[in-house]
Design an enzyme around this catalytic site. Structure first.
Site, PDB file in Angstrom:
ATOM      1  N   ASP A 159       0.841  -1.199   0.000  1.00 34.76           N
ATOM      2  CA  ASP A 159       0.000   0.000   0.000  1.00 34.76           C
ATOM      3  C   ASP A 159       0.878   1.252   0.000  1.00 34.76           C
ATOM      4  OD1 ASP A 159      -2.522  -1.571   0.465  1.00 34.76           O
ATOM      5  OD2 ASP A 159      -1.348  -2.136   2.215  1.00 34.76           O
ATOM      6  N   HIS A 187      -4.501  -3.539   6.534  1.00 35.80           N
ATOM      7  CA  HIS A 187      -4.300  -3.761   5.097  1.00 35.80           C
ATOM      8  C   HIS A 187      -5.651  -4.211   4.523  1.00 35.80           C
ATOM      9  CE1 HIS A 187      -2.910  -5.035   1.244  1.00 35.80           C
ATOM     10  NE2 HIS A 187      -3.382  -6.242   1.464  1.00 35.80           N
TER      11      HIS A 187
END
Ligand code: NAI
Length: 332
Positions: A159, A187
């Site tokens: 990410d 996440h």
């Protein structure tokens, strides 16, 4: 060249491992002087596929790679390992939410936590990639009480890399000119990609990303949503979840843990919360960290505005819910 270290990769017959194993064997992660004994764990039906992976590893003809052990037995896979990449899990398919995956994966990470506890080095560094990564890391650490909690981390580096790349594209600069973007939380689609503290190196000097982009609406909405939904966008296009970029991120995460962060820079990692920034303790939450001598510290005292605070609340609530659901599964 130093004595070999043992490194385990679980889900070794899967698609992320296929890219990750090369990086480990080539010296990208643990350095060009560190020889490696690889232990490859997968489930019994995948042993034939794993044989093919072993053949390819041999055919790489890489001098750092010493023993390669394919196995379906956690006791063998985790023996004396110094680093563990826990990738093996059921991957998310199109339309599937992370919560659906939780029940399927809790059991796997319990078994692997117990095996780490029994067989791994007590200073093993564990990176959980398999989803739901944060909660899997929490469960794993719970079942490995003889290993410090700080040694269990979850991957939000993909990410972070996505966020860095998106900001660099918007600013029209090379990706490495952008630094210190943060991924907070889970996440999952509740994560908070935060550019408020990010900097960009321009020919005129180092500037803050928000001042250079000068478009709050884009930063708060478009940027955040693009990163939150990037995994789903890759699945929609590829019909499979991110693999090449996930493997690169796993290598980045472990390399920085092993060798440390550069002065003035931080990276995001899911770590057991110590209550920093008012986040509840005992969930695995992604924070900005600096790393030295293989130990990370959560970056403190970053100003958090009200928008950011509300986003942090959403993602920490989700992690508390996941923890509760995981505990329910384990009690059954
Ligand atoms: P894949 O399906 O290609 O490979 C998974 C492998 O794990 C398979 O070979 C399977 O047999 C194996 N496996 C299943 N149960 C196991 C067990 N108990 N022990 C050992 N191996 C086991 O999946 P892929 O694409 O490699 O993804 C792996 C995981 O990583 C998924 O959970 C996926 O959602 C997650 N992921 C996480 C990301 C992150 O940023 N944290 C990014 C991308 C994927």
């Amino acid at each position: 060249m130093t004595e070999p270290i043992s490194v385990v990769v679980t889900g070794a017959a899967g698609q992320i491992a296929y890219s990750l194993l090369y990086q480990i064997a080539a010296g990208t992660v643990f350095g060009p002087q560190q020889s490696i004994n690889l232990r490859l764990l997968d489930i019994p039906p995948m042993m034939k596929v794993l044989d093919g992976v072993v053949m390819e590893l041999e055919d790489l003809a890489l001098p750092l790679l010493r023993e390669v052990l394919p196995t379906a037995e956690p006791a063998k896979a985790f023996e004396n390992v110094a680093a563990a990449f826990l990738v093996g899990a059921m991957p998310r398919k199109e339309g599937m939410e992370r919560k659906d995956l939780l029940a399927a994966n809790v059991e796997i990470f319990k078994v692997q936590g117990e095996a780490l506890d029994k067989y791994a080095r007590k200073d093993v560094r564990v990176l959980v990639v398999g989803n739901p990564a944060n909660t899997n890391a929490l469960i794993c650490s719970h079942y490995a009480p003889s290993i410090p909690k700080e040694n269990f981390t979850a991957m939000t580096r993909l990410d972070q890399n996505r966020a860095q790349a998106a900001l660099a594209a918007r600013l029209n600069v090379q990706v490495d000119k952008v630094k210190n973007v943060i991924i907070w939380g889970n996440h999952s689609s509740t994560q908070y990609p935060d550019a408020a503290h990010a900097t960009v190196e321009l020919s005129s000097g180092v500037k803050t990303v928000p001042s250079e982009i000068n478009d709050n609406e884009w930063l708060i909405n478009t940027f955040v949503e693009t990163i939150q939904k990037r995994g789903a966008a890759v699945i929609a296009a590829r019909k499979m979840s991110s693999a090449m970029s996930a493997a690169k991120a796993a290598g980045d995460h472990m390399r920085d843990w092993w060798f440390g962060t550069k002065p003035g820079e931080w990276v995001s990692m899911g770590v057991v919360s110590d209550g920093s920034y008012g986040i509840p303790k005992d969930i695995v939450f992604s924070f900005p960290v600096t790393i030295k001598d293989k130990r990370y510290e959560i970056v403190q005292n970053l100003p958090i505005n009200n928008v950011a605070k509300s986003k942090l609340d959403i993602t920490s609530k989700e992690l508390e819910e996941e923890r509760a659901e995981a505990n329910n599964v384990l009690k059954k």
